[in-house]
Design a protein around this motif. Structure first.
Motif, PDB file in Angstrom:
ATOM      1  N   GLY A 181      17.138  -3.992  46.337  1.00  0.00           N
ATOM      2  CA  GLY A 181      17.294  -5.793  46.585  1.00  0.00           C
ATOM      3  C   GLY A 181      18.134  -5.680  46.891  1.00  0.00           C
ATOM      4  O   GLY A 181      18.179  -6.993  47.808  1.00  0.00           O
ATOM      5  N   ALA A 182      19.387  -5.001  47.100  1.00  0.00           N
ATOM      6  CA  ALA A 182      20.804  -5.649  47.704  1.00  0.00           C
ATOM      7  C   ALA A 182      20.361  -5.547  49.477  1.00  0.00           C
ATOM      8  O   ALA A 182      18.877  -4.699  49.798  1.00  0.00           O
ATOM      9  CB  ALA A 182      21.494  -4.109  47.931  1.00  0.00           C
ATOM     10  N   THR A 183      20.504  -6.255  49.975  1.00  0.00           N
ATOM     11  CA  THR A 183      20.148  -6.163  51.595  1.00  0.00           C
ATOM     12  C   THR A 183      21.428  -6.014  52.479  1.00  0.00           C
ATOM     13  O   THR A 183      22.494  -5.413  52.142  1.00  0.00           O
ATOM     14  CB  THR A 183      20.072  -7.434  52.389  1.00  0.00           C
ATOM     15  N   GLU A 184      20.707  -5.061  53.224  1.00  0.00           N
ATOM     16  CA  GLU A 184      21.342  -4.738  54.502  1.00  0.00           C
ATOM     17  C   GLU A 184      22.734  -5.334  54.908  1.00  0.00           C
ATOM     18  O   GLU A 184      24.159  -4.946  54.581  1.00  0.00           O
ATOM     19  CB  GLU A 184      21.288  -4.678  56.364  1.00  0.00           C
ATOM     20  N   ASN A 185      23.414  -6.138  54.607  1.00  0.00           N
ATOM     21  CA  ASN A 185      23.989  -7.549  55.278  1.00  0.00           C
ATOM     22  C   ASN A 185      24.596  -7.556  54.095  1.00  0.00           C
ATOM     23  O   ASN A 185      26.341  -7.043  53.963  1.00  0.00           O
ATOM     24  CB  ASN A 185      23.523  -9.090  54.664  1.00  0.00           C
ATOM     25  N   ALA A 219      19.894   0.046  65.039  1.00  0.00           N
ATOM     26  CA  ALA A 219      19.311  -0.735  65.401  1.00  0.00           C
ATOM     27  C   ALA A 219      20.566  -1.114  64.019  1.00  0.00           C
ATOM     28  O   ALA A 219      21.369  -0.002  63.546  1.00  0.00           O
ATOM     29  CB  ALA A 219      17.990  -0.319  64.130  1.00  0.00           C
ATOM     30  N   THR A 220      20.687  -2.055  63.663  1.00  0.00           N
ATOM     31  CA  THR A 220      21.822  -2.201  62.636  1.00  0.00           C
ATOM     32  C   THR A 220      21.485  -4.157  61.523  1.00  0.00           C
ATOM     33  O   THR A 220      20.413  -4.082  61.862  1.00  0.00           O
ATOM     34  CB  THR A 220      23.156  -2.932  63.736  1.00  0.00           C
ATOM     35  N   TRP A 221      22.178  -4.373  61.427  1.00  0.00           N
ATOM     36  CA  TRP A 221      21.688  -5.105  59.619  1.00  0.00           C
ATOM     37  C   TRP A 221      20.542  -6.517  60.310  1.00  0.00           C
ATOM     38  O   TRP A 221      21.161  -7.049  61.314  1.00  0.00           O
ATOM     39  CB  TRP A 221      22.968  -5.123  58.644  1.00  0.00           C
TER      40      TRP A 221
END
Length: 391
Positions: free
Chosen positions: A185-189, A224-226
């Motif tokens: 549920g957490a995001t990459e951000n 690749a990044t967030w």
């Protein structure tokens, strides 16, 4: 400008920069040069302590063999320059003014226009059109100054090593926070925000590059990044970052999994750990950059994973500005780089194996070459895949 402000934000004492400039002058004399023009922000910082995020506008240091150096810069950057640098001679240009004319006039005034000079051609921010205008205006084509300062930046002084170690501690703090933020549920951000907050709270300045964080199939894509992706059970999460202390950087890479990793990921993990250990085990005085890379590559090849590893095995750490946190211009651990390792050289060794477009297993350490081998910097975070409980 208040003269008391001169150099109050310099990283090292004035004598350190004078000694560095003297070493460069000796190198210029050995090449039969009368002066060099340095344009790369990393080399300018190493020679003068001048730093600014505004290096996207033209700045340069003219360093003659005889006489004082002179710094040319945008007028808006002057106060910053006075606080950071001990260089006493400078000239500024306003917005809308072509700085090439300022540089040519300065060379003429210093009596250098008809002498043998060199200019860095390999830096980030010397536009082709700018260089061509100099070549057209000068009586003789300038030599290439690229590599003169970079060679001197290879071995770090005790003060530089202390700055890198502070950056490593910031990376450790950021990585711990990032790993702790991973959950379904957490995001990459969310992960990057935690990493940046912890590193900055630990003293980090703006980095040469922001953290690289990617999850799920995106984690199998190099660099690749967030992008706001929300984490799910079964995802791989790739994390890499650097701290930054007085423009000196570090490097740290780890891999996490939401739930138990698949068999292939565990297979890649074993090879990555063995290759990393092999590279660290070879790194030491008298060995070459290429030998360190070969040690890692041999392990990977023996495991039949050559196609999963299409890169160098590491790079020099030290002074960096965006868009990179490594000293790509200084040294790489790769085939054909026969630079002999010496005590005081620092490297980031990121070993990554990928199931392309599906996931990456990446683990790294930063090291400093020491007498008899090398010393790991940091190392407070376990190397293996970090398994996150999804329940």
């Amino acid at each position: 400008m208040n003269i008391i402000e001169r150099g109050v934000e310099a990283v090292f004492p004035a004598a350190e920069y004078q000694a560095r400039q003297a070493r460069v002058r000796q190198a210029l004399v050995a090449r039969g040069l009368d002066a060099a023009i340095f344009t790369g922000p990393e080399n300018i910082f190493w020679l003068t302590s001048q730093q600014t995020p505004g290096y996207y506008t033209f700045q340069c240091l003219i360093l003659p063999v005889a006489g004082e150096p002179i710094f040319l810069l945008r007028e808006l950057e002057l106060t910053n320059f006075l606080r950071n640098s001990f260089v006493t001679a400078f000239e500024t240009y306003g917005d809308g003014v072509a700085p090439a004319g300022l540089l040519l006039a300065a060379l003429d005034r210093l009596g250098l226009s008809r002498k043998r000079i060199a200019i860095e051609k390999g830096g980030w921010f010397l536009p082709i059109s700018f260089y061509e205008s100099l070549v057209e205006a000068l009586p003789e084509r300038p030599d290439d100054a690229t590599g003169i300062v970079e060679q001197m930046r290879r071995v770090k002084s005790p003060g530089e090593l202390a700055a890198i170690e502070r950056a490593v501690a910031q990376s450790d703090a950021g990585m711990r926070a990032g790993l702790a933020a991973i959950r379904p549920g957490a995001t990459e951000n969310d992960i990057v925000a935690a990493m940046m907050q912890a590193a900055i709270a630990g003293g980090a300045e703006y980095m040469g590059m922001e953290p690289l964080v990617s999850s799920g199939p995106r984690s199998g894509v190099p660099h690749a990044t967030w992008r706001r992706r929300r984490l799910e059970a079964g995802d791989a999460v790739f994390l890499e970052m650097s701290g930054c202390s007085d423009r000196y950087h570090s490097g740290l890479m780890r891999t996490a999994w939401l739930g138990e990793p698949p068999t292939l990921a565990r297979d890649l993990e074993r090879v990555v750990l063995a290759a990393l250990e092999a590279a660290i085990g070879v790194a030491g005085p008298g060995r070459s950059c290429a030998e360190v890379h070969h040690a890692a590559q041999t392990v990977i090849d023996a495991a039949g994973m050559t196609d999963r590893y299409r890169k160098r095995s590491g790079y020099s750490l030290g002074v960096s500005f965006a868009p990179d946190w490594g000293e790509w211009q200084v040294m790489s651990l790769f085939d054909g780089v026969d630079v002999e390792l010496e005590p005081g050289m620092c490297f980031h060794i990121p070993i990554t194996l990928r199931e392309w477009g599906a996931f990456t297993v990446g683990i790294s350490e930063s090291i400093v070459i020491a007498e008899g081998g090398c010393r790991q910097l940091g190392g407070t975070i376990p190397r293996g895949i970090h398994v996150i409980d999804c329940e």
